[in-house]
Structure formats: C-alpha cells, structure tokens
Design an enzyme around this catalytic site. Structure first.
Site, PDB file in Angstrom:
ATOM      1  N   GLY A  10      48.401  36.747  35.295  1.00 26.90           N
ATOM      2  CA  GLY A  10      47.355  35.921  35.873  1.00 26.90           C
ATOM      3  C   GLY A  10      47.374  35.984  37.391  1.00 26.90           C
ATOM      4  O   GLY A  10      48.203  36.673  37.994  1.00 26.90           O
ATOM      5  N   TYR A 124      39.744  20.999  28.348  1.00 28.47           N
ATOM      6  CA  TYR A 124      40.709  21.723  29.169  1.00 28.47           C
ATOM      7  C   TYR A 124      41.574  20.741  29.961  1.00 28.47           C
ATOM      8  O   TYR A 124      42.812  20.827  29.961  1.00 28.47           O
ATOM      9  CB  TYR A 124      39.983  22.674  30.117  1.00 28.47           C
ATOM     10  N   TRP A 149      40.695  25.235  42.174  1.00 29.17           N
ATOM     11  CA  TRP A 149      39.788  26.289  42.621  1.00 29.17           C
ATOM     12  C   TRP A 149      40.535  27.547  43.088  1.00 29.17           C
ATOM     13  O   TRP A 149      40.349  28.029  44.199  1.00 29.17           O
ATOM     14  CB  TRP A 149      38.901  25.761  43.736  1.00 29.17           C
TER      15      TRP A 149
END
Length: 286
Positions: A10, A124, A149
């Site tokens: 990731g 989520y 973000w």
C-alpha cells in the site's frame, strides 16, 4: 530493530520501505503472504520472526464497497487488527496501527483532538473504529495513529486520480463542502519509523496529518496549479465546485475531519518538515 510490516504494497507500506533505516530488519507482508484475518496464521508468523515492533498498514479501504461488503471490511479492519495486536502481545512486541479520520462524523466544526468521541457514519469508519478498540484492549503496548486524505506516488489516491482526469478533460467537478488535511504517505511513514525507534514512546491514540486544511475542491485546484507550474505541457484544468451530495458515492462522507495533531507533534522532532506537494507531483509527472 526487527519490524513486521503488514500492508507492504500500500501507499504507506511502500513509503515505509523506502525510508527504512539500513540497520533495521524488515519482514514486509501483504494480503498474499499474510492473511491477517487468520489468527493462527498471524500468530505463527509473529512467533517465527519475533519482531520488536509490529506495524499494521493493512486495511480494507474501499469506502463505498464496504457498505455492501460489511463482513469483509470488519474481518480485515477489526478482526485482523485484533489478531495482530494479540500476536504482538504474545511475543512482547510493540504494536503500531494506522487508523483514519473516518471514525468521526465531521460535525465538530473545529480541529478534532484525540479525546473527541468517535461517531463514524459509514461502514468503513465503523470497522476502523472497531479495530482501534480491539487493538487497545488486546495489547497495552499499542499506538494508534489516525490520519487523513493520504496520497503518494504509489497506489490509488486523489492526487493521481486528479492528474489522470486532468490529462483527459479540461474541466473536473469536485466536492467543495468536505474539508480535511491531505497527508503525504512518506511523511506518515517517517512518523511510524520515529515511533518504532523510540521504545519509550507513550502508548495510546494520536492524530497525524498534513497541517494545511482544505476542501477536496481546493485540493484539486492546488494539484492542477502545481502540475501546470511543474510541467509546461500540462494544460490548465478548470475545477467546478459541487456539493458532496452531487458526487456519485454510496457511503456518506463527513463534512469536516481536520485533525488536531499537536499531541503527536510534541513527541516528534521540532525540526520535522512536510514534503511539499510540488515534490510529489514532480515525481508523478516525470
């Protein structure tokens, strides 16, 4: 220092590997090499490697799909996090877990500190909050870092999406009524390294994000302005401000999730500086 890192493919995981101190030993795992929803599998790997620190950068992050895939979201974000915390506790390792601003409803109207009561408004966020609670209850030596973000040169993120859309369209529409703080994954990865390097770092929940708050609309404008300044071949893109309700999303989004990061920054080096957006865009446009 021996580190077991999950979510290694990731954004944060990739940036963590880029910044890994030379004298640290790292086992970098992803969903194919370690299924964190399998408690026995997790425990076996942790016992085999015997890390000093387990860092969880793995997560189910598709906010909209989570509404229909609630069981999977909770399996990864809640049960998987608990499995890692329990395994870390079993071998005497510290546990560092990445969480999110989505645990808040966004109705505070001012920067949110760690003591503010969470109230997630989508699946989520609910699954990530559950993961925090389970980890903290499973292992006293846990640090939770909430962020927001996240963008980088890796994976899928808002900056890369906007640059792609800007190459294909001369106008894009972006929500102007949702405010937060963009966070470069490389800066977050360095924070995780600093926490891991300090065995005396106080346990508990912390907030970390970029220090500039803005709406998605303002962020998009800044991305396109920076891209045009960086690359003369990148055409000017008009950004149209719309409401969050006009954006085709399944899950609800919080209107204001600016995090108060003072508690964590007081523990970090005062000379720390953030990576400029221009630097990241230069890499992406190269």
């Amino acid at each position: 220092m021996r580190i077991l890192l999950t979510g290694a493919k990731g954004q944060v995981g990739q940036c963590f590997k880029d910044r890994l101190p030379e004298d640290w030993e790292l086992i970098a795992s992803d969903s194919k090499t370690l299924n964190i929803t399998d408690a026995s599998n997790v425990l076996n790997m942790v016992k085999t490697f015997e890390p000093d620190v387990v860092i969880n950068a793995a997560a189910y992050t598709n906010v909209d799909k989570a509404e229909a895939q609630q069981a999977l979201a909770f399996a990864v974000n809640a049960d998987g996090t608990r499995n890692l915390a329990r395994a870390a506790q079993a071998v005497g390792a510290r546990f560092i877990h990445i969480s999110t601003d989505y645990v808040f409803d966004g109705n505070q109207g001012q920067p949110i500190d760690e003591d503010c009561a969470p109230n997630p408004i989508n699946v989520y966020g609910q699954s990530k909050l559950a993961g925090e609670i389970l980890a903290l209850n499973a292992h006293i030596d846990t640090v939770v870092v909430r962020t927001s973000w996240v963008y980088s040169e890796y994976g899928h993120n808002f900056v890369k999406s906007m640059l792609k859309r800007g190459r294909e369209h001369d106008e894009v529409a972006v929500a102007a009524d949702q405010t937060g703080c963009p966070t470069y994954a490389g800066d977050l990865a360095q924070v995780l390294i600093d926490i891991a390097a300090n065995p005396a770092f106080p346990r508990g929940i912390y907030h970390y994000s970029g220090q500039q708050s803005m709406s998605w609309y303002e962020f998009a404008r800044r991305i396109f302005q920076t891209a045009a300044q960086t690359d003369g071949h990148f055409a000017q893109v008009k950004v149209k401000a719309i409401s969050g309700e006009e954006v085709a999303t399944v899950a609800r989004r919080a209107p204001f999730t600016v995090l108060n990061t003072q508690r964590l920054r007081e523990q970090l080096s005062p000379s720390r500086s953030e990576t400029p957006l221009q630097e990241v865009i230069q890499r992406l446009l190269a």
